[in-house]
Scaffold this active site. Structure first.
Site, PDB file in Angstrom:
ATOM      1  N   TRP A 113       0.764  -1.165  -0.040  1.00 48.21           N
ATOM      2  CA  TRP A 113      -0.069   0.023   0.091  1.00 48.21           C
ATOM      3  C   TRP A 113       0.872   1.287  -0.061  1.00 48.21           C
ATOM      4  CZ3 TRP A 113      -4.672  -0.283  -2.034  1.00 48.21           C
ATOM      5  CH2 TRP A 113      -5.219  -1.586  -1.887  1.00 48.21           C
ATOM      6  N   ASP A 187      -1.913   6.462   6.237  1.00 46.09           N
ATOM      7  CA  ASP A 187      -3.059   5.984   5.555  1.00 46.09           C
ATOM      8  C   ASP A 187      -3.140   4.796   6.722  1.00 46.09           C
ATOM      9  OD1 ASP A 187      -4.539   3.798   4.450  1.00 46.09           O
ATOM     10  OD2 ASP A 187      -3.187   3.398   2.837  1.00 46.09           O
ATOM     11  N   LYS A 211     -12.864  -1.491   5.568  1.00 45.78           N
ATOM     12  CA  LYS A 211     -12.108  -2.494   6.275  1.00 45.78           C
ATOM     13  C   LYS A 211     -12.791  -2.597   7.608  1.00 45.78           C
ATOM     14  CE  LYS A 211      -9.745  -2.698   2.721  1.00 45.78           C
ATOM     15  NZ  LYS A 211      -8.464  -1.984   2.809  1.00 45.78           N
TER      16      LYS A 211
HETATM   17  C1  LIG Z   1      -7.815  -1.186   1.306  1.00 46.84           C
HETATM   18  C2  LIG Z   1      -6.637  -0.421   1.265  1.00 46.84           C
HETATM   19  C3  LIG Z   1      -6.620   0.880   0.562  1.00 46.84           C
HETATM   20  C4  LIG Z   1      -7.183   0.836  -0.709  1.00 46.84           C
HETATM   21  O1  LIG Z   1      -8.678   1.370  -0.680  1.00 46.84           O
HETATM   22  P1  LIG Z   1      -9.640   1.516  -1.754  1.00 46.84           P
HETATM   23  O2  LIG Z   1     -10.956   2.110  -1.202  1.00 46.84           O
HETATM   24  O3  LIG Z   1      -9.466   0.183  -2.597  1.00 46.84           O
HETATM   25  O4  LIG Z   1      -9.125   2.600  -2.843  1.00 46.84           O
HETATM   26  C5  LIG Z   1      -5.410   1.668   0.889  1.00 46.84           C
HETATM   27  N1  LIG Z   1      -4.774   1.660   1.705  1.00 46.84           N
HETATM   28  C6  LIG Z   1      -4.840   0.249   2.626  1.00 46.84           C
HETATM   29  C7  LIG Z   1      -3.829   0.424   3.771  1.00 46.84           C
HETATM   30  C8  LIG Z   1      -5.491  -0.434   2.350  1.00 46.84           C
HETATM   31  O5  LIG Z   1      -5.654  -1.517   3.312  1.00 46.84           O
END
Ligand SMILES: *Cc1c(COP(=O)(O)O)cnc(C)c1O
Length: 375
Positions: A113, A187, A211
């Site tokens: 990521w 993030d 998530k």
């Molecule tokens: C799932 C995830 C993303 C991506 O999210 P999208 O909604 O698919 O753009 C970004 N960063 C992390 C750490 C993730 O787990």
């Protein structure tokens, strides 16, 4: 009805209670006083009194749960974590320049990521790789004191929980203590609301909701006020944090149903003791699973013990020819979505807030049984 345990990495399990409440309110949403609206939430104007109360409740719920200080704004956006990989550099990379020209952003790569964030930002500004754990196959975390942060960095990006590689920061880096005055961008998509956040170390945090907060479609951004208002001229208006903040996330139509669902999740978290209680439960769940993996002769997790994720637990069967049998047996016992990400292989158990301890117990019991019968 007891539903199967869903170990999906995302979109991921949502508590039964939350889904049941949403189902009960599907055709007719009632306010806190039990007054009928005559409409489902999806059908409401985002500017109407009913939805405004839902929106304000969700925002206040998140602010209270995560103890977000007053000098941070909470934005409800769209586009997911990946869109923020572009939106953040478009909003923050000019922080050091008063002429709205993009500057430099620094990245700590710890897995897939953060790697994607680094790559995407390079389309909008200069980027610098401050540290990378690629040499270890993304299984380690270097101490922040060893990071090479540029003196001209407008911000420093880290992914605080790498969903695919299962690497988690158990303490946020203290950039100020390293002599760096650039804001930290995190993030925290896959561990938001699983643990407390030290906001004194954070400039901006973003998370896709799917998530740990609810359904896909909502992206939560928590941003310090002084970082708002520096967007590059090329930034789309709907993604300019200033326009979003000035319009209470309603510059354009927000993802109303996802905000409502997240609000139900926040209320559920509060009823269950809030983030501290959740964090304790998450520690216990993760310990149970890692202990079972470490004690076994069949399973292994390759991440350094000091940075193992509490949310996403990748593990391998030392005999990979058993993978399909393992997954089939798991599904037969109501243990779903355990297949690892294709880039890593093996298995992955995502054990977010909505995964009860009984789900982890069931997984561990199955893993022991499978090891004994396949040995
Ligand atoms: C799932 C995830 C993303 C991506 O999210 P999208 O909604 O698919 O753009 C970004 N960063 C992390 C750490 C993730 O787990």
């Amino acid at each position: 009805m007891r539903r199967p345990y869903n170990f999906s990495a995302g979109p991921a399990a949502i508590a039964d209670e939350v889904l049941a409440q949403a189902a009960a309110e599907m055709l007719d949403w009632h306010d806190a006083n039990g007054r009928s609206s005559g409409m489902g939430v999806m059908e409401m104007s985002h500017r109407g009194r009913e939805f405004m109360s839902i929106y304000e409740g969700a925002e206040a719920g998140l602010r209270e749960l995560l103890a977000v200080p007053d000098h941070f704004r909470i934005l409800f956006m769209q586009g997911g974590g990946l869109a923020e990989n572009a939106i953040v550099p478009m909003n923050l990379s000019a922080l050091r320049h008063r002429n709205a020209a993009p500057g430099e952003a620094d990245f700590v790569v710890t897995g897939s990521w953060s790697q994607k964030s680094h790559k995407e930002a390079a389309r909008y500004c200069t980027t610098k790789l401050a540290a990378s754990n690629a040499g270890s196959g993304h299984t380690t975390l270097a101490a922040p004191a060893t990071w090479e942060i540029g003196a001209g960095a407008s911000y420093v990006h880290v992914c605080t929980n790498e969903t695919i590689h299962g690497v988690e920061f158990h303490e946020l880096p203290n950039l100020a203590a390293l002599g760096c005055d650039a804001p930290l961008v995190i993030d925290f998509s896959s561990h938001v609301a699983s643990r407390t956040v030290d906001w004194s170390r954070v400039g901006l945090a973003f998370a896709g909701a799917q998530k740990n907060l609810g359904p896909a479609g909502l992206t939560v951004v928590v941003v310090r006020e002084d970082l708002i208002g520096h967007a590059l001229p090329i930034c789309p208006s709907a993604f300019d944090y200033k326009l979003v903040a000035d319009n209470q996330s309603m510059y354009n139509t927000p993802p109303t149903y996802a905000i409502y669902m997240a609000g139900l999740v926040f209320a559920w978290l509060k009823r269950n003791g809030g983030i501290k209680a959740m964090e304790e439960r998450n520690i216990a769940k993760a310990k149970m699973l890692y202990d079972a993996i470490d004690a076994s002769g069949l399973y292994e997790n390759r991440v350094d013990v000091n940075c193992r994720s509490r949310m996403n637990v990748p593990f391998f069967l030392k005999d990979e020819t058993l993978n399909n049998a393992f997954l089939a047996g798991a599904a037969a016992r109501g243990l779903l979505a355990l297949k690892g990400h294709k880039s890593v292989g093996g298995m992955r158990a995502s054990i977010y807030n909505a995964m009860p301890i009984t789900g982890v117990q069931a997984l561990v019991a199955y893993m022991r049984e499978f090891e004994q019968t396949s040995a």
